[in-house]
Every structure is written in structure tokens, then in C-alpha cells.
Design an enzyme around this catalytic site. Structure first.
Site, PDB file in Angstrom:
ATOM      1  CE1 TYR A  38      -3.113  -2.947   0.518  1.00 15.36           C
ATOM      2  CE2 TYR A  38      -3.528  -2.259   2.610  1.00 15.36           C
ATOM      3  CZ  TYR A  38      -3.862  -3.075   1.604  1.00 15.36           C
ATOM      4  OH  TYR A  38      -4.674  -4.249   1.716  1.00 15.36           O
ATOM      5  CG  HIS A  94      -0.659  -8.305   0.425  1.00 13.53           C
ATOM      6  ND1 HIS A  94      -0.358  -7.201   0.451  1.00 13.53           N
ATOM      7  CD2 HIS A  94      -2.003  -8.523   0.350  1.00 13.53           C
ATOM      8  CE1 HIS A  94      -1.414  -6.481   0.175  1.00 13.53           C
ATOM      9  NE2 HIS A  94      -2.308  -7.416   0.036  1.00 13.53           N
TER      10      HIS A  94
END
Length: 263
Positions: A38, A94
Site C-alpha cells: 500500500y 499478502h
């Protein structure tokens, strides 16, 4: 234990995110969810430092390019520095390594070492299929996989994966709970919302919480931040739950080229 409600930060960064997290912590949010990919861990860390929120549970995720043993450790140290935390509460894989280029077992061993070294308190996975979750729990034990963070919303209820998680005692964290805003225009959710003097977004969040999932909605507006937080108090009826179950369309919204074979 991971809090059942938190703030997601996907696609948020900069001063706007720092201000939102500051507001969220003041409202009582107990978890902030971020990720290396992110590119906002430093913004999260700045907000957490400003609010002196040592009791807020912080989740980050190791990107699939950092899944080799030493890369896991090095990247988590970098994440820790950006988040301004000596120890990260929860670190997730992730995405599984594309085509198993890095064996899952190697990454899990690295996360185990990170935990032993005090870099992280807990670890888990994200975007794992039933088979991958089985492989992970076989290697480290289901008690060591805190959560599997997967896409779950009323239009993508992901039943097989969530049921597998629950059978193994692995907590489900539901990302994209508002389906990129699509929940707001659904007639079933609007009807239930009207009956409870709530919003369709609140109904979607309350549905996830009622299912026992962790819900981590994200928003760019403080008013929505407050509304999402209030959804924790919304009590849905059995009929409400059944009506929401009936609108499942298997509508997956996050499916990058490196995603696993979902089936």
C-alpha cells in the site's frame, strides 16, 4: 486476539490517511490494517505516534516479492521502522508466492523466526485457498495461523474458504466489505437498512460481524468512518441474515494476474 473491527487503508496514503487514522483512534477503532504494497506504512506510523496509541492492533502484510526467508525478516524490520512499532501485532503473507516460486514452508519458517525474534507478535495469511490454508496449517499448526484475510462481501461470500477457516479455528478477516461501494445500491440491503434506520454499508458490515468475521472497511471521509464504527451496534435478525445470504453472486472484485487458482 485480533479485534473484530478495524480500519482498512487500501488505496489511502499521505496526510489524508494520517488524519483519518487520528480520527479513527479517537473514535475507538482498535485495529489498523495496512500492507507493504500500500506504500502507506509510514503514514500509518506517523498517525499512531501522534495519537500515542500503543493499544491499537496493527496488521501489515508481506508483499509476494519479499517471501524468501531473509527478505521476510528484512522487510518486516523496514515495516516496523515505518510503523514506528518495536513489534508489529500481526504480519500476513499478502499473496501466496506465484507458481510457488518461493515454497510456502520457507516463508512460514521466516515468519516463525520473526515471531521468535520479537519482530511480530502473530502471523497469518491472506488470499489463501482451501488447499493453501491446509498446507500452511499442516506446516505450522492451525493455532499459529491467526487469520486468513480474504475478499468477502454480500456479493462474494466465499463460503467454501470461510467454512474451511472456521473448521480449522482460523479467523476470517473480510476485506472489501463494501464491495467498492456496490452495497449502497443493492435493494435488499437498502430494505434492511431502512427497517433498522441504518445505511446499506452499515448492514454489510454488521452482516460480516454477525458471521464472526473481522471487518476492515476503508473510507476517505470522517463521516463514513464514524458511520462504519457505529455498525458494530447494529443487530440484524435471522431473516435479515438469510436475505443477505441469498444475494451472493460469487462476484470477485480483486483478482490480479498473480492470484492463486481460486478453484
Amino acid at each position: 486476539m485480533i479485534p473484530n473491527f478495524g480500519m482498512g487503508t487500501f488505496r489511502l496514503k499521505g496526510p489524508t490517511l494520517t488524519e483519518l487514522i487520528t480520527e479513527a483512534v479517537q473514535m475507538g477503532y482498535q485495529q489498523i490494517d495496512t500492507a507493504q504494497a500500500y506504500e502507506n506504512e509510514a503514514d500509518v506510523g506517523k498517525a499512531l505516534a501522534q495519537t500515542q496509541s500503543d493499544d491499537v492492533f496493527v496488521t501489515t502484510k508481506v508483499w509476494h516479492e519479499n517471501l524468501k526467508h531473509q527478505h521476510v525478516l528484512d522487510s518486516l524490520k523496514t515495516s516496523s521502522d515505518k510503523l514506528q512499532r518495536d513489534c508489529i501485532d500481526l504480519a500476513l503473507i499478502h499473496w501466496p508466492s506465484p507458481n510457488d516460486e518461493v515454497p510456502l514452508e520457507e516463508t512460514l519458517d521466516a515468519l516463525t523466526e520473526a515471531k521468535e525474534r520479537g519482530l511480530i507478535k502473530h502471523f497469518g495469511v491472506s488470499n489463501f485457498t482451501i488447499d493453501l490454508l491446509e498446507r500452511a496449517t499442516q506446516h505450522v499448526g492451525s493455532e499459529n495461523i491467526m487469520t486468513n484475510q480474504v475478499e468477502v462481501h454480500p456479493f462474494m461470500q466465499n463460503r467454501k474458504v470461510t467454512e474451511s477457516c472456521q473448521q480449522k479455528g482460523v479467523k476470517v478477516t473480510a476485506y472489501l466489505p463494501l464491495a467498492k461501494g456496490e452495497v449502497m445500491s443493492n435493494s435488499t440491503l437498502q430494505k434492511i437498512a431502512h427497517e433498522h434506520n441504518a445505511t446499506a454499508a452499515q448492514v454489510a458490515i454488521a452482516w460480516e460481524l454477525h458471521k464472526g468475521y473481522v471487518s476492515i472497511p476503508s473510507t476517505t471521509k470522517v463521516s463514513h468512518l464514524r458511520s462504519n464504527f457505529a455498525a458494530q451496534k447494529l443487530q440484524l435478525t435471522d431473516q435479515d441474515m438469510a436475505d443477505i445470504e441469498a444475494i451472493d453472486q460469487g462476484e470477485r472484485m480483486i483478482d490480479p494476474s498473480f492470484a492463486p487458482d481460486w478453484d
